[in-house]
Design a protein around this motif. Structure first.
Motif, PDB file in Angstrom:
ATOM      1  N   SER A 192      -7.867  10.431   0.159  1.00 54.50           N
ATOM      2  CA  SER A 192      -6.712   9.694   0.678  1.00 54.50           C
ATOM      3  C   SER A 192      -6.257   8.751  -0.420  1.00 54.50           C
ATOM      4  O   SER A 192      -7.064   8.317  -1.240  1.00 54.50           O
ATOM      5  CB  SER A 192      -7.093   8.891   1.920  1.00 54.50           C
ATOM      6  OG  SER A 192      -7.167   9.738   3.034  1.00 54.50           O
ATOM      7  N   SER A 193      -4.972   8.423  -0.436  1.00 54.77           N
ATOM      8  CA  SER A 193      -4.531   7.498  -1.478  1.00 54.77           C
ATOM      9  C   SER A 193      -3.565   6.481  -0.915  1.00 54.77           C
ATOM     10  O   SER A 193      -2.709   6.810  -0.080  1.00 54.77           O
ATOM     11  CB  SER A 193      -3.905   8.262  -2.649  1.00 54.77           C
ATOM     12  OG  SER A 193      -2.625   8.729  -2.307  1.00 54.77           O
ATOM     13  N   GLY A 194      -3.732   5.269  -1.331  1.00 55.28           N
ATOM     14  CA  GLY A 194      -2.834   4.198  -0.891  1.00 55.28           C
ATOM     15  C   GLY A 194      -3.550   2.862  -0.852  1.00 55.28           C
ATOM     16  O   GLY A 194      -4.649   2.763  -0.312  1.00 55.28           O
ATOM     17  N   ASP A 195      -2.915   1.838  -1.430  1.00 51.98           N
ATOM     18  CA  ASP A 195      -3.503   0.492  -1.442  1.00 51.98           C
ATOM     19  C   ASP A 195      -3.578  -0.114  -0.048  1.00 51.98           C
ATOM     20  O   ASP A 195      -4.299  -1.080   0.169  1.00 51.98           O
ATOM     21  CB  ASP A 195      -2.663  -0.437  -2.338  1.00 51.98           C
ATOM     22  CG  ASP A 195      -2.940  -0.186  -3.817  1.00 51.98           C
ATOM     23  OD1 ASP A 195      -3.969   0.459  -4.109  1.00 51.98           O
ATOM     24  OD2 ASP A 195      -2.123  -0.610  -4.645  1.00 51.98           O
ATOM     25  N   GLU A 196      -2.799   0.466   0.885  1.00 52.67           N
ATOM     26  CA  GLU A 196      -2.808  -0.080   2.234  1.00 52.67           C
ATOM     27  C   GLU A 196      -3.980   0.427   3.078  1.00 52.67           C
ATOM     28  O   GLU A 196      -4.216  -0.062   4.170  1.00 52.67           O
ATOM     29  CB  GLU A 196      -1.482   0.260   2.950  1.00 52.67           C
ATOM     30  CG  GLU A 196      -1.293   1.723   3.384  1.00 52.67           C
ATOM     31  CD  GLU A 196      -0.818   2.664   2.274  1.00 52.67           C
ATOM     32  OE1 GLU A 196      -1.188   2.427   1.109  1.00 52.67           O
ATOM     33  OE2 GLU A 196      -0.116   3.641   2.584  1.00 52.67           O
ATOM     34  N   LEU A 197      -4.701   1.415   2.562  1.00 50.78           N
ATOM     35  CA  LEU A 197      -5.705   2.080   3.406  1.00 50.78           C
ATOM     36  C   LEU A 197      -7.065   1.402   3.350  1.00 50.78           C
ATOM     37  O   LEU A 197      -7.536   1.016   2.277  1.00 50.78           O
ATOM     38  CB  LEU A 197      -5.871   3.545   2.964  1.00 50.78           C
ATOM     39  CG  LEU A 197      -4.605   4.397   2.981  1.00 50.78           C
ATOM     40  CD1 LEU A 197      -4.908   5.797   2.437  1.00 50.78           C
ATOM     41  CD2 LEU A 197      -4.044   4.491   4.402  1.00 50.78           C
ATOM     42  N   LYS A 235      -7.040   4.044  -4.909  1.00 56.58           N
ATOM     43  CA  LYS A 235      -6.016   2.995  -5.024  1.00 56.58           C
ATOM     44  C   LYS A 235      -4.749   3.622  -5.608  1.00 56.58           C
ATOM     45  O   LYS A 235      -4.786   4.710  -6.196  1.00 56.58           O
ATOM     46  CB  LYS A 235      -6.517   1.887  -5.952  1.00 56.58           C
ATOM     47  CG  LYS A 235      -7.671   1.107  -5.387  1.00 56.58           C
ATOM     48  CD  LYS A 235      -7.130  -0.006  -4.507  1.00 56.58           C
ATOM     49  CE  LYS A 235      -8.187  -0.530  -3.563  1.00 56.58           C
ATOM     50  NZ  LYS A 235      -7.611  -0.996  -2.300  1.00 56.58           N
ATOM     51  N   ASP A 236      -3.647   2.923  -5.470  1.00 58.70           N
ATOM     52  CA  ASP A 236      -2.392   3.399  -6.045  1.00 58.70           C
ATOM     53  C   ASP A 236      -2.329   3.088  -7.540  1.00 58.70           C
ATOM     54  O   ASP A 236      -1.449   2.361  -8.017  1.00 58.70           O
ATOM     55  CB  ASP A 236      -1.198   2.764  -5.312  1.00 58.70           C
ATOM     56  CG  ASP A 236      -0.920   3.454  -3.981  1.00 58.70           C
ATOM     57  OD1 ASP A 236      -1.111   4.689  -3.893  1.00 58.70           O
ATOM     58  OD2 ASP A 236      -0.536   2.763  -3.025  1.00 58.70           O
ATOM     59  N   THR A 237      -3.307   3.612  -8.269  1.00 62.81           N
ATOM     60  CA  THR A 237      -3.267   3.509  -9.737  1.00 62.81           C
ATOM     61  C   THR A 237      -3.626   4.870 -10.305  1.00 62.81           C
ATOM     62  O   THR A 237      -4.320   5.654  -9.663  1.00 62.81           O
ATOM     63  CB  THR A 237      -4.310   2.511 -10.294  1.00 62.81           C
ATOM     64  OG1 THR A 237      -5.623   2.991  -9.979  1.00 62.81           O
ATOM     65  CG2 THR A 237      -4.118   1.112  -9.712  1.00 62.81           C
ATOM     66  N   SER A 259      -3.978  13.408   0.473  1.00 62.03           N
ATOM     67  CA  SER A 259      -2.809  13.058   1.276  1.00 62.03           C
ATOM     68  C   SER A 259      -2.186  11.807   0.693  1.00 62.03           C
ATOM     69  O   SER A 259      -2.871  10.944   0.169  1.00 62.03           O
ATOM     70  CB  SER A 259      -3.175  12.866   2.751  1.00 62.03           C
ATOM     71  OG  SER A 259      -3.974  11.732   2.933  1.00 62.03           O
ATOM     72  N   ALA A 260      -0.881  11.768   0.766  1.00 62.91           N
ATOM     73  CA  ALA A 260      -0.029  10.661   0.284  1.00 62.91           C
ATOM     74  C   ALA A 260       0.063  10.663  -1.247  1.00 62.91           C
ATOM     75  O   ALA A 260      -0.656  11.390  -1.947  1.00 62.91           O
ATOM     76  CB  ALA A 260      -0.529   9.319   0.783  1.00 62.91           C
ATOM     77  N   GLY A 261       1.013   9.872  -1.718  1.00 60.66           N
ATOM     78  CA  GLY A 261       1.139   9.695  -3.163  1.00 60.66           C
ATOM     79  C   GLY A 261       1.826  10.838  -3.880  1.00 60.66           C
ATOM     80  O   GLY A 261       1.777  10.924  -5.115  1.00 60.66           O
ATOM     81  N   VAL A 262       2.461  11.761  -3.141  1.00 56.45           N
ATOM     82  CA  VAL A 262       3.164  12.855  -3.830  1.00 56.45           C
ATOM     83  C   VAL A 262       4.666  12.776  -3.578  1.00 56.45           C
ATOM     84  O   VAL A 262       5.393  13.718  -3.813  1.00 56.45           O
ATOM     85  CB  VAL A 262       2.646  14.259  -3.415  1.00 56.45           C
ATOM     86  CG1 VAL A 262       1.276  14.500  -3.998  1.00 56.45           C
ATOM     87  CG2 VAL A 262       2.628  14.416  -1.907  1.00 56.45           C
ATOM     88  N   PHE A 267       4.766   4.020  -6.471  1.00 60.12           N
ATOM     89  CA  PHE A 267       3.314   3.976  -6.635  1.00 60.12           C
ATOM     90  C   PHE A 267       2.664   5.320  -6.311  1.00 60.12           C
ATOM     91  O   PHE A 267       1.485   5.383  -6.027  1.00 60.12           O
ATOM     92  CB  PHE A 267       2.728   2.862  -5.756  1.00 60.12           C
ATOM     93  CG  PHE A 267       3.251   1.511  -6.140  1.00 60.12           C
ATOM     94  CD1 PHE A 267       2.647   0.808  -7.175  1.00 60.12           C
ATOM     95  CD2 PHE A 267       4.368   0.977  -5.523  1.00 60.12           C
ATOM     96  CE1 PHE A 267       3.137  -0.427  -7.561  1.00 60.12           C
ATOM     97  CE2 PHE A 267       4.863  -0.262  -5.895  1.00 60.12           C
ATOM     98  CZ  PHE A 267       4.255  -0.973  -6.941  1.00 60.12           C
ATOM     99  N   ASP A 268       3.474   6.378  -6.306  1.00 60.78           N
ATOM    100  CA  ASP A 268       2.953   7.703  -5.980  1.00 60.78           C
ATOM    101  C   ASP A 268       2.383   8.355  -7.229  1.00 60.78           C
ATOM    102  O   ASP A 268       3.061   9.116  -7.921  1.00 60.78           O
ATOM    103  CB  ASP A 268       4.053   8.568  -5.351  1.00 60.78           C
ATOM    104  CG  ASP A 268       4.420   8.062  -3.958  1.00 60.78           C
ATOM    105  OD1 ASP A 268       3.615   7.305  -3.378  1.00 60.78           O
ATOM    106  OD2 ASP A 268       5.492   8.415  -3.457  1.00 60.78           O
ATOM    107  N   PHE A 269       1.110   8.050  -7.518  1.00 58.72           N
ATOM    108  CA  PHE A 269       0.498   8.475  -8.775  1.00 58.72           C
ATOM    109  C   PHE A 269      -0.151   9.855  -8.715  1.00 58.72           C
ATOM    110  O   PHE A 269      -0.454  10.430  -9.750  1.00 58.72           O
ATOM    111  CB  PHE A 269      -0.561   7.462  -9.209  1.00 58.72           C
ATOM    112  CG  PHE A 269       0.042   6.270  -9.886  1.00 58.72           C
ATOM    113  CD1 PHE A 269       0.561   6.395 -11.172  1.00 58.72           C
ATOM    114  CD2 PHE A 269       0.113   5.048  -9.244  1.00 58.72           C
ATOM    115  CE1 PHE A 269       1.135   5.298 -11.804  1.00 58.72           C
ATOM    116  CE2 PHE A 269       0.686   3.954  -9.866  1.00 58.72           C
ATOM    117  CZ  PHE A 269       1.196   4.073 -11.151  1.00 58.72           C
TER     118      PHE A 269
HETATM  119 MG    MG Z   1       1.390   5.561  -0.640  1.00 61.84          MG
END
Ligand code: MG
Ligand code: AMP
Length: 418
Positions: A192-197, A235-237, A259-262, A267-269
Motif C-alpha cells: 500500500s502507498s500513501g503518507d495518510e495510511l 511512504k509517498d517518497t 495500490s495507490a500512487g499511480v 506524490f504518486d511515486f
Molecule cells: Mg496517495
C-alpha cells in the motif's frame, strides 16, 4: 500512450505473464493447484472384476428358472471378504459369500444381493450358511464391476492446465499417484502507498486513515489461489516505494501488486519507481472505477498498480488481477482462462432504474434479486469509489459497456454476481 479498452489492456497484460514454474508435490498438498502435465492412467480401474454388492457370487446360468414357485438353492462353498484373493473356482451348483469390492472368483459371473436370498442374518461375524435359496433369476454380469470399465490403462484422465479439485485428487489416489507435477503457487507481494495510511490497529490522527486495501487485497489474492507477501505501507517518497519493491524482488515474488500512487498526483511515486527500474505497458484503462491502473514490470517481475480508492482497487482486482493470477497459476490462456478463473457467475439482469454512465466501461455496485425467473437490479447508493459500504451491501457488479452513456430503466445489462 492512448487509453486502452479493458479487453485490450487485459490481453496486453496476459500476453506478458508467464506461468509460475512447476514442482512435484505430495498428492495431499495438491488441492487447488493446476496440473503441469497430462495424467495418463497406469492401470485399469477397477483393476479386477469385483462385486458391487454384499451377497453371493454365482454362475448366472445356475439361477435361470428361479421364481417364487420354484426357488433355486445353491451350496455356499467359500467366503470372500474385501481385500482377499479367492483361489477357488466356483463349480455348478455352488455360490460364494462375497462382500462389496471383493474379487469375483473364477467361474462366477454375477452376484446375487444378500437381500434377495433367504440368508437373513447379516450381523458382523456371522459364519456362512451351508446353502442359500432365492427366487430371482440373475443375468451374467449383474452386480459385477468389470476390470477397466471406468478407466483403461493408457487413458488420459486429466489434462495439463486442469484445476485439481477434490474429486480429481481422489482419482489420482485411485490410480496410485502419490506425487503430482503441478505449477507452483504464485507468491504475490502486496504494497500500500500513501503518507495518510496507518495500520488497522493504529490510532488515527487528523488526516490519517486506516490502510484497508492491504487487508482486502490479501483476502482477494488468497481467494484467487496465490500466496501473499505483505510488504506493508510505503511512504509517498521514491525511496520508500523503491525499498519495499526491492524487498519483494529479493524474495523472488511472482507478482508485485500495489495500490495507490499511480495517478497524476504530485506524490504518486509508484509509477515513477517502476518506470525507472523497468517499464510500464499501460497505466490507464478506459474503465470506471479504476482508470489509473498500471501494468508493467519492475526488474523483470510483473507489476500491477491498482488505484488507491478501495472500490476501484476491488474492481481492478476482479477485472485484471484475478486473471493475472490465473495465468501465473498455470491455467491455459484464452477463453479457457476466463471460464476457469472467473469466480462470478455472469448473468443478464434488468435494471429497474435508469443508469447514467460516462462512456467508460463501468462496473457499478448493485443489488440483484431473482423474481419469476428474471434478475432485477438496483444500484446501491452513491457510486463514489471510496464508498466501500456500498460494495459491502452490493451482491453484484453491473457492467455497462464502453460508449454507453444511458441505460434506460427496463433494459438488460450483464452483471457479475459477487
Ligand atoms: Mg496517495
Ligand atoms: P491515490 O491513488 O494515492 O491518489 O489514492 C486515492 C485515494 O485512495 C485516496 O483518498 C487515498 O487516501 C485512498 N487510499 C489509498 N490507499 C489506500 C489504502 N491502502 N486503503 C484505503 N484507502 C486508500
Amino acid at each position: 500512450m492512448s487509453l486502452l479498452s479493458v479487453d485490450q489492456a487485459r490481453e496486453a497484460m496476459l500476453a506478458r505473464l508467464v506461468p509460475a514454474g512447476t514442482e512435484r508435490i505430495p498428492l495431499a498438498a495438491c488441492a487447488n493447484r493446476v496440473l503441469a502435465a497430462d495424467i495418463v492412467a497406469v492401470q485399469d480401474l477397477p483393476l479386477f472384476d469385483n462385486s458391487s454388492m454384499d451377497g453371493f457370487a454365482v454362475r448366472a446360468e445356475d439361477t435361470s428358472g428361479a421364481a417364487p414357485a420354484s426357488r433355486v438353492t445353491l451350496r455356499v462353498v467359500a467366503d470372500i471378504p474385501a481385500g482377499s484373493t479367492p483361489t477357488m473356482t466356483l463349480a455348478p451348483g455352488e455360490a460364494a459369500r462375497i462382500m462389496t469390492g471383493a474379487p469375483i472368483p473364477q467361474g462366477a459371473d454375477a452376484v446375487i444381493p444378500v437381500e434377495e436370498t433367504d440368508f437373513h442374518d447379516r450381523s458382523p461375524g456371522t459364519a456362512i450358511p451351508p446353502t442359500i435359496s432365492f427366487e430371482k433369476t440373475i443375468k451374467s454380469g449383474e452386480n459385477v464391476r468389470r476390470r477397466g470399465m471406468d478407466v483403461r490403462i493408457g487413458d488420459t484422465v486429466l489434462r495439463k492446465g486442469d484445476l485439481l479439485r477434490a474429486q480429481d485428487i481422489g482419482l489420482l489416489a485411485m490410480l496410485g499417484f502419490a506425487e503430482v507435477e503441478v505449477h507452483k503457487k504464485p507468491l504475490v507481494a502486496l504494497l500500500s502507498s500513501g503518507d495518510e495510511l496507518v495500520e488497522a490497529d493504529a490510532p488515527l490522527e487528523t488526516g490519517k486513515i486506516h490502510d484497508s486495501n492491504s487487508y482486502m487485497l490479501a483476502s482477494l489474492v488468497e481467494s484467487a489461489g496465490a500466496e501473499v507477501l505483505m510488504l506493508g505501507i510505503a511512504k509517498d517518497t521514491y525511496e520508500s516505494v523503491h525499498e519495499l519493491l526491492e524487498r519483494a524482488v529479493s524474495r523472488r515474488v511472482d507478482l508485485l501488486l500495489s495500490s495507490a500512487g499511480v495517478s497524476v498526483g504530485a506524490f504518486d511515486f509508484v509509477k515513477e519507481v517502476v518506470e525507472s527500474n523497468g517499464s510500464l505497458t499501460f497505466w490507464r484503462v478506459n474503465m470506471r472505477p479504476g482508470k489509473p491502473l498500471a501494468f508493467g514490470e519492475y526488474r523483470n517481475t510483473p507489476f500491477i498498480g491498482l488505484p488507491g480508492n478501495p472500490v476501484s482497487a476491488f474492481v481492478g482486482f476482479e477485472v485484471f488481477v484475478r486473471d493475472a493470477i490465473g495465468k501465473l497459476r498455470g491455467f491455459p490462456a484464452g477463453d479457457g482462462l476466463k471460464a476457469r478463473v472467473e469466480p462470478h457467475r455472469s448473468v443478464r439482469v434488468i435494471s429497474e432504474e435508469t443508469i447514467i454512465s460516462d462512456g467508460r466501461e463501468s462496473y457499478l455496485r448493485a443489488v440483484v434479486r431473482e423474481e419469476e425467473g428474471r434478475y432485477l437490479a438496483r444500484l446501491t447508493g452513491h457510486q463514489g469509489s471510496g464508498n466501500l459500504l456500498s460494495l459491502v451491501q452490493a451482491n453484484a457488479l453491473l457492467i455497462i459497456p464502453a460508449g454507453v452513456k444511458c441505460v434506460p430503466a427496463g433494459r438488460e445489462v450483464n452483471a457479475w454476481l459477487l
